[in-house]
Write a protein that holds these residues in place. Structure first.
Motif, PDB file in Angstrom:
ATOM      1  N   LYS A 106      34.947  37.773  41.416  1.00 41.91           N
ATOM      2  CA  LYS A 106      35.561  37.192  42.600  1.00 41.91           C
ATOM      3  C   LYS A 106      37.063  37.459  42.645  1.00 41.91           C
ATOM      4  O   LYS A 106      37.625  37.755  43.702  1.00 41.91           O
ATOM      5  CB  LYS A 106      35.286  35.685  42.649  1.00 41.91           C
ATOM      6  N   LEU A 107      37.705  37.333  41.470  1.00 40.62           N
ATOM      7  CA  LEU A 107      39.143  37.596  41.417  1.00 40.62           C
ATOM      8  C   LEU A 107      39.446  39.048  41.766  1.00 40.62           C
ATOM      9  O   LEU A 107      40.389  39.349  42.494  1.00 40.62           O
ATOM     10  CB  LEU A 107      39.678  37.275  40.016  1.00 40.62           C
ATOM     11  N   ALA A 108      38.630  39.954  41.243  1.00 41.14           N
ATOM     12  CA  ALA A 108      38.832  41.374  41.523  1.00 41.14           C
ATOM     13  C   ALA A 108      38.683  41.664  43.008  1.00 41.14           C
ATOM     14  O   ALA A 108      39.486  42.379  43.605  1.00 41.14           O
ATOM     15  CB  ALA A 108      37.843  42.207  40.716  1.00 41.14           C
ATOM     16  N   LEU A 109      37.655  41.098  43.624  1.00 37.14           N
ATOM     17  CA  LEU A 109      37.422  41.319  45.045  1.00 37.14           C
ATOM     18  C   LEU A 109      38.563  40.763  45.886  1.00 37.14           C
ATOM     19  O   LEU A 109      38.977  41.367  46.875  1.00 37.14           O
ATOM     20  CB  LEU A 109      36.094  40.673  45.474  1.00 37.14           C
ATOM     21  N   LYS A 110      39.064  39.614  45.461  1.00 37.03           N
ATOM     22  CA  LYS A 110      40.184  39.004  46.188  1.00 37.03           C
ATOM     23  C   LYS A 110      41.414  39.899  46.133  1.00 37.03           C
ATOM     24  O   LYS A 110      42.109  40.111  47.129  1.00 37.03           O
ATOM     25  CB  LYS A 110      40.501  37.632  45.583  1.00 37.03           C
ATOM     26  N   LYS A 111      41.679  40.454  44.944  1.00 36.94           N
ATOM     27  CA  LYS A 111      42.854  41.293  44.768  1.00 36.94           C
ATOM     28  C   LYS A 111      42.706  42.639  45.469  1.00 36.94           C
ATOM     29  O   LYS A 111      43.684  43.299  45.781  1.00 36.94           O
ATOM     30  CB  LYS A 111      43.118  41.504  43.279  1.00 36.94           C
ATOM     31  N   LEU A 112      41.466  43.052  45.707  1.00 37.60           N
ATOM     32  CA  LEU A 112      41.241  44.352  46.343  1.00 37.60           C
ATOM     33  C   LEU A 112      41.591  44.347  47.827  1.00 37.60           C
ATOM     34  O   LEU A 112      41.681  45.395  48.443  1.00 37.60           O
ATOM     35  CB  LEU A 112      39.769  44.770  46.173  1.00 37.60           C
ATOM     36  N   ASP A 113      41.766  43.165  48.398  1.00 44.46           N
ATOM     37  CA  ASP A 113      42.085  43.072  49.811  1.00 44.46           C
ATOM     38  C   ASP A 113      43.390  43.822  50.095  1.00 44.46           C
ATOM     39  O   ASP A 113      44.459  43.431  49.640  1.00 44.46           O
ATOM     40  CB  ASP A 113      42.215  41.595  50.215  1.00 44.46           C
ATOM     41  N   GLY A 114      43.298  44.906  50.825  1.00 42.25           N
ATOM     42  CA  GLY A 114      44.475  45.688  51.167  1.00 42.25           C
ATOM     43  C   GLY A 114      44.870  46.713  50.119  1.00 42.25           C
ATOM     44  O   GLY A 114      45.784  47.502  50.339  1.00 42.25           O
ATOM     45  N   ALA A 115      44.161  46.714  48.986  1.00 39.83           N
ATOM     46  CA  ALA A 115      44.481  47.684  47.947  1.00 39.83           C
ATOM     47  C   ALA A 115      43.934  49.062  48.315  1.00 39.83           C
ATOM     48  O   ALA A 115      43.035  49.186  49.138  1.00 39.83           O
ATOM     49  CB  ALA A 115      43.903  47.223  46.610  1.00 39.83           C
ATOM     50  N   ARG A 116      44.483  50.096  47.689  1.00 41.12           N
ATOM     51  CA  ARG A 116      44.130  51.463  48.034  1.00 41.12           C
ATOM     52  C   ARG A 116      43.490  52.176  46.846  1.00 41.12           C
ATOM     53  O   ARG A 116      44.003  52.122  45.725  1.00 41.12           O
ATOM     54  CB  ARG A 116      45.382  52.220  48.479  1.00 41.12           C
ATOM     55  N   ASP A 117      42.383  52.863  47.116  1.00 43.98           N
ATOM     56  CA  ASP A 117      41.689  53.658  46.109  1.00 43.98           C
ATOM     57  C   ASP A 117      42.452  54.972  45.918  1.00 43.98           C
ATOM     58  O   ASP A 117      42.783  55.654  46.896  1.00 43.98           O
ATOM     59  CB  ASP A 117      40.258  53.934  46.596  1.00 43.98           C
ATOM     60  N   ASP A 118      42.733  55.312  44.671  1.00 48.95           N
ATOM     61  CA  ASP A 118      43.484  56.546  44.424  1.00 48.95           C
ATOM     62  C   ASP A 118      42.601  57.790  44.397  1.00 48.95           C
ATOM     63  O   ASP A 118      43.068  58.892  44.123  1.00 48.95           O
ATOM     64  CB  ASP A 118      44.260  56.436  43.111  1.00 48.95           C
ATOM     65  N   GLY A 119      41.312  57.607  44.701  1.00 45.60           N
ATOM     66  CA  GLY A 119      40.396  58.734  44.696  1.00 45.60           C
ATOM     67  C   GLY A 119      39.603  58.857  43.412  1.00 45.60           C
ATOM     68  O   GLY A 119      38.619  59.604  43.344  1.00 45.60           O
ATOM     69  N   TRP A 120      40.004  58.090  42.390  1.00 40.39           N
ATOM     70  CA  TRP A 120      39.301  58.084  41.105  1.00 40.39           C
ATOM     71  C   TRP A 120      38.570  56.769  40.866  1.00 40.39           C
ATOM     72  O   TRP A 120      38.056  56.521  39.777  1.00 40.39           O
ATOM     73  CB  TRP A 120      40.288  58.325  39.960  1.00 40.39           C
ATOM     74  N   GLY A 121      38.552  55.923  41.889  1.00 41.04           N
ATOM     75  CA  GLY A 121      37.912  54.625  41.737  1.00 41.04           C
ATOM     76  C   GLY A 121      38.827  53.570  41.159  1.00 41.04           C
ATOM     77  O   GLY A 121      38.373  52.539  40.677  1.00 41.04           O
ATOM     78  N   VAL A 122      40.125  53.812  41.221  1.00 39.20           N
ATOM     79  CA  VAL A 122      41.110  52.850  40.734  1.00 39.20           C
ATOM     80  C   VAL A 122      41.953  52.396  41.920  1.00 39.20           C
ATOM     81  O   VAL A 122      42.421  53.213  42.703  1.00 39.20           O
ATOM     82  CB  VAL A 122      42.013  53.472  39.647  1.00 39.20           C
ATOM     83  N   TYR A 123      42.127  51.090  42.033  1.00 34.81           N
ATOM     84  CA  TYR A 123      42.793  50.509  43.197  1.00 34.81           C
ATOM     85  C   TYR A 123      44.199  50.023  42.847  1.00 34.81           C
ATOM     86  O   TYR A 123      44.409  49.368  41.825  1.00 34.81           O
ATOM     87  CB  TYR A 123      41.971  49.336  43.737  1.00 34.81           C
ATOM     88  N   TYR A 124      45.142  50.359  43.737  1.00 33.43           N
ATOM     89  CA  TYR A 124      46.530  49.955  43.585  1.00 33.43           C
ATOM     90  C   TYR A 124      46.952  49.091  44.771  1.00 33.43           C
ATOM     91  O   TYR A 124      46.381  49.187  45.860  1.00 33.43           O
ATOM     92  CB  TYR A 124      47.436  51.188  43.523  1.00 33.43           C
ATOM     93  N   SER A 125      47.952  48.264  44.547  1.00 37.22           N
ATOM     94  CA  SER A 125      48.517  47.479  45.637  1.00 37.22           C
ATOM     95  C   SER A 125      49.139  48.418  46.667  1.00 37.22           C
ATOM     96  O   SER A 125      49.357  49.603  46.404  1.00 37.22           O
ATOM     97  CB  SER A 125      49.578  46.518  45.097  1.00 37.22           C
TER      98      SER A 125
END
Length: 285
Positions: A28-47
């Motif tokens: 749940k925490l991960a999903l919350k933080k993913l809001d608006g985050a961007r995938d770098d193309g390798w499956g890793v999300y950044y703010s």
């Protein structure tokens, strides 16, 4: 490779089920933080700013290089990435969050750059010390245990040794520091220790006995939870704050030795009734 993946996935899911509160909270925490985050193309999300690495997909494999200018590896960022083998971080990273690399079952190498000034609750749960290369002067690894620079805070036990002697310099055993070290049978805590953090020794299935020094003033929730073989706990003093869940699910804990005259206080702290199976006894001597 397919069989190896099945083995790793099985190990990762061994303790998971639909009612696992901890695991559900992580998701749940991960999903919350993913809001608006961007995938770098390798499956890793950044703010959006690119300064915080928020989370990685559990299917990420092989080697991964964290993007330049990243300042923080967030809490649980790589948690459970069972196929990840190595992580390289740029010299811009200043913080590594709670359990950031926990349960990375295949991880062979992660380098903590000299720029790191802060670490959260045990970022390296389950990892061996040979995996972690710490170049930051703010932290040190000695005898396969990670501490802050002055060794007053024990952050992570990264060994499966059966016996650990905690150095006299340590005043705080951090949250999750020893969690899931399944081969740990005995640990010697130093005089001068002040605090045992949340889940510090949780799920240490081989731990049989523990002596709590008189200097310990705080024992946080679930500090020794689910230690299946824990039979005896001896308190040499009376903590000011002792969480009633400190020994939660320690089914074989039947003997708690406390200073003479303190039985009533401990029963109140631990919510132990007179007819409880847990015995709160006076000093054996």
């Amino acid at each position: 490779m397919k069989e190896k993946k099945k083995e790793l996935l099985g190990a990762l899911k061994k303790r998971l089920d639909g009612n696992d509160v901890v695991e559900n909270q992580v998701i749940k925490l991960a999903l919350k933080k993913l809001d608006g985050a961007r995938d770098d193309g390798w499956g890793v999300y950044y703010s959006k700013s690119g300064r915080r690495l928020v989370a990685a997909k559990k299917t990420i494999e092989g080697a991964y290089a964290v993007k330049d200018e990243t300042q923080e590896i967030c809490d649980n960022a790589f948690w459970g990435c069972a196929y990840l083998r190595s992580v390289a971080m740029p010299a811009t990273v200043t913080r590594i969050g709670d359990e950031a690399f926990a349960r990375c079952l295949s991880l062979e190498s992660v380098c903590v750059p000299s720029s790191v000034e802060e670490m959260g609750k045990n970022p390296f749960v389950g990892l061996d010390s040979k995996v972690v290369n710490c170049q930051s002067a703010a932290f040190t690894i000695d005898a396969k245990i990670l501490y802050n620079a002055d060794r007053t805070r024990l952050i992570s036990c990264m060994t499966d040794a059966s016996m650990i002697i905690v150095p006299k310099t340590v005043t705080t055993i951090g949250s999750l520091a020893f969690t899931r070290r399944s081969k740990l049978k005995k640990v010697q805590l130093p005089d001068g220790l002040d605090r045992i953090g949340r889940d510090a020794f949780s799920d240490c299935g081989a731990l049989e006995e523990i002596v709590i020094p008189a200097s310990v003033m705080t024992i946080d929730p679930y500090a020794f939870a689910s230690c299946d073989r824990l039979r005896k706990v001896t308190f040499l003093g009376t903590p000011k704050r002792l969480a009633r869940t400190a020994f939660s699910d320690c089914d074989n804990l039947l003997s708690v030795i406390v200073p003479d005259g303190e039985q009533k206080a401990f029963r109140k702290l631990l919510h132990v009734t007179e007819d409880s199976d847990m015995l709160v006894l006076g000093n054996e001597q």
